[in-house]
Design a protein around this motif. Structure first.
Motif, short mmCIF file in Angstrom:
data_model
loop_
_atom_site.label_atom_id
_atom_site.label_comp_id
_atom_site.label_asym_id
_atom_site.label_seq_id
_atom_site.Cartn_x
_atom_site.Cartn_y
_atom_site.Cartn_z
N GLY A 319 105.41 49.95 -44.08
CA GLY A 319 105.93 48.72 -44.66
C GLY A 319 105.33 48.32 -45.99
N THR A 320 104.77 49.28 -46.72
CA THR A 320 104.16 48.96 -48.03
C THR A 320 105.18 48.31 -48.96
OG1 THR A 320 102.86 50.94 -47.68
CG2 THR A 320 102.81 50.02 -49.89
N ILE A 321 106.32 48.99 -49.17
CA ILE A 321 107.35 48.44 -50.06
C ILE A 321 108.09 47.30 -49.34
CG2 ILE A 321 109.45 48.99 -51.39
CD1 ILE A 321 108.41 51.89 -51.60
N THR A 322 108.24 47.45 -48.01
CA THR A 322 108.97 46.44 -47.22
C THR A 322 108.42 45.03 -47.45
OG1 THR A 322 108.86 48.19 -45.54
CG2 THR A 322 109.97 46.15 -44.92
N CYS A 323 107.09 44.90 -47.48
CA CYS A 323 106.49 43.57 -47.67
C CYS A 323 107.01 42.93 -48.96
CB CYS A 323 104.96 43.68 -47.79
SG CYS A 323 104.16 43.97 -46.23
N PHE A 324 107.00 43.72 -50.03
CA PHE A 324 107.43 43.20 -51.34
C PHE A 324 108.91 42.82 -51.28
CE2 PHE A 324 103.50 45.20 -52.31
CZ PHE A 324 103.02 44.66 -53.49
N LEU A 325 109.72 43.68 -50.63
CA LEU A 325 111.16 43.41 -50.56
C LEU A 325 111.46 42.19 -49.70
CD1 LEU A 325 112.46 47.09 -50.02
CD2 LEU A 325 112.51 45.76 -52.16
N LYS A 351 101.90 40.10 -39.41
CA LYS A 351 100.62 39.70 -40.03
C LYS A 351 100.85 39.00 -41.37
CE LYS A 351 96.35 42.07 -41.42
NZ LYS A 351 95.30 41.41 -40.68
N ASN A 352 101.89 39.43 -42.08
CA ASN A 352 102.17 38.83 -43.39
C ASN A 352 103.22 37.73 -43.33
OD1 ASN A 352 100.53 40.42 -45.49
ND2 ASN A 352 101.36 42.03 -44.17
N GLY A 353 103.57 37.31 -42.10
CA GLY A 353 104.50 36.20 -41.91
C GLY A 353 105.91 36.52 -42.39
N LEU A 354 106.31 37.78 -42.30
CA LEU A 354 107.65 38.17 -42.78
C LEU A 354 108.56 38.37 -41.55
CD1 LEU A 354 106.30 40.67 -45.44
CD2 LEU A 354 107.41 38.48 -45.94
#
Ligand SMILES: C[S@@+](CC[C@H](N)C(=O)[O-])C[C@H]1O[C@@H](n2cnc3c(N)ncnc32)[C@H](O)[C@@H]1O
Length: 452
Positions: A319-325, A351-354
């Motif tokens: 999910g590296t790019i997923t977080c940004f998207l 964890k990142n609230g997405l």
């Protein structure tokens, strides 16, 4: 054609996709590893095929202005890096040429624009992962990298592209395992336990994980020995080694990991910070090896994806790019085949609230046709070196997104897949090469395509 003498003088006219020099003898193509364009070298054939040969440099008769002394003392022997002999600026230039060559000659894209290669923030000590080979050779255990083109293990004491923490752990592991009863894999006899030692580190918190990849299930006495050594290494906390795992890969082949992984001591995952996001990943998950440059990829992808409402992201990893998207659009559907990575992906989104990410675990080529409907503004692709499956490209042609953002670690497969997307009605907008792997001929690209 001239006869093949043992040694020949060759003038280097170009470079192939592996950054080997290309010379011609009366039209016969000769690849010369380690030679730069414009150089004249005295070389010796090591392979002669009907349509091409391979020759190794014996001496350099006329040197390129861009040639520099390699920093690593194992450079000649080790199969890891292949561009340390070129100045860093020249490496960036070569990578640009490799992309232009692949897209133009192999892909035959009608028109395209390649930006200059974005330099890596760090050009040495940038790698957060190493896969060491463990072999029983010459009557003793050896741990190191494979030599160029062979399975002979080159033992090292320092790898200059690797995070210093991982060099420390390599030396520690080498002593601990070599001094123990644990056996290393013997390729001739097909016997011996440890095949690989994999080490990974986190740049943001300077912690590391190690895995021993075994050729078979260990006997109970072997497992106890491995647990004892692992507990000592983790408990002593000499180098922030936060966990040691065991993975069994009985099938061999090029893919390192087998299906089962067991925790021997400590924790089983690492945490890394990318921009505003915290990402957790396991030892067998894919994770970008050059974190500051991975951040740059994510920023470029985000810029390209701006204004998208629904995004389909194929080959999403943890999910590296997923977080940004996900932080900039309404909804992301993320597809990944490696089950442990899907678990990390789910953890990372929470964890990142997405909460606007749907995760589909499975092969992209199967998932898209079975579980994904249309209605996406943008498709983001980040496949392995082999590129996308034809069914994935066909599916994109059917759902007709406005934009396709293709992240690629292999310009040759980007060129091939892009050609198909152009035939499906897309137009290349721009290609941004990034240097993710300094000192090697590998190059990463982000290509943007829009519906024509
Ligand atoms: C180059 S990595 C990119 C991962 C992620 N985008 C990132 O930046 O960390 C490719 C990912 O695709 C996954 N993968 C490989 N083949 C696949 C397939 N056929 N379908 C879905 N995922 C696949 C791998 O497990 C890996 O996580």
């Amino acid at each position: 054609m001239s006869s093949f003498d043992d040694k020949v003088a060759l003038t280097i006219e170009g470079m192939d996709s592996k950054a080997r020099g290309i010379a011609r003898m009366d039209g016969y193509v000769v690849f010369v590893p380690g030679a730069l364009v414009g150089e004249t070298v005295m070389a010796k054939f090591v392979e002669r095929r009907k349509h091409y040969g391979i020759a190794v440099i014996e001496s350099i008769l006329k040197s390129s202005d861009y040639r520099v002394p390699p920093k690593c003392k194992y450079y000649e022997a080790c199969g890891g890096c292949d561009l340390q002999h070129a100045s860093y600026d020249h490496q960036l230039h070569i990578k640009n040429e490799l992309v232009v060559e692949a897209i133009g000659r192999i892909g035959k894209w009608p028109d395209f624009d390649v930006e200059p290669t974005l330099p890596s923030p760090q050009v040495w000590r940038y790698r957060n992962k190493a896969i060491f080979q463990a072999r029983y050779q010459g009557g003793r255990k050896k741990l190191g990298y494979f030599a160029k083109g062979t399975h002979e293990v080159v033992e090292i004491d320092d790898c200059p592209i690797l995070d210093p923490l991982l060099n420390d752990i390599y030396r520690l592991a080498k002593c601990a395992i070599e001094d123990s009863d644990i056996t290393f894999y013997d390729e001739h006899r097909g016997k011996g336990l440890v095949r690989n030692v994999v080490v990974r580190s986190s740049l943001s918190n300077q912690k590391a994980l190690m895995a021993l990849v075994l050729s078979r299930k260990p006997y109970p006495t072997e497992l106890n020995g491995l647990k004892r050594i692992s507990a000592q290494l983790v408990d002593d906390k000499p180098f922030n080694l936060q966990g040691i795992l065991l993975n069994i890969n009985a099938s061999g082949g090029n893919f390192v990991w087998g299906p089962s992984t067991l925790l021997l001591a400590g924790d089983d995952s690492l945490e890394e910070r990318l921009g505003a996001f915290e990402l957790c990943y396991g030892i067998t998950d894919f994770f970008q090896v050059n974190v500051p440059q991975a951040c740059n990829i994510c920023k470029i992808v985000s810029e390209h994806a701006a204004g998208s409402g629904r995004i389909l992201e194929l080959y999403s990893g943890v999910g590296t790019i997923t977080c940004f998207l996900a932080s900039m659009c309404r909804h992301v559907v993320a597809v990944e085949e490696w089950r442990p990575a899907c678990k990390s992906l789910s953890h990372n989104m929470a964890k990142n609230g997405l909460s606007n990410v749907t995760i589909l675990c499975g092969k992209a080529e199967e998932v898209v046709t079975q579980k994904v409907k249309d209605g996406f503004d943008t498709v983001v692709l980040d496949p392995p070196r082999t590129g996308c499956h034809g069914d994935v490209l066909d599916f994109i042609g059917k759902i007709e997104p406005n934009k396709i953002i293709y992240v690629s670690c292999n310009p040759v497969t980007l060129a091939r897949d892009g050609k198909i997307l152009i035939e499906l009605g897309y137009k290349p907008v721009g290609i941004s090469p990034l240097d993710m792997f300094p000192q090697t001929s590998h190059v990463e690209c982000v290509a943007l395509m829009a519906r024509a």
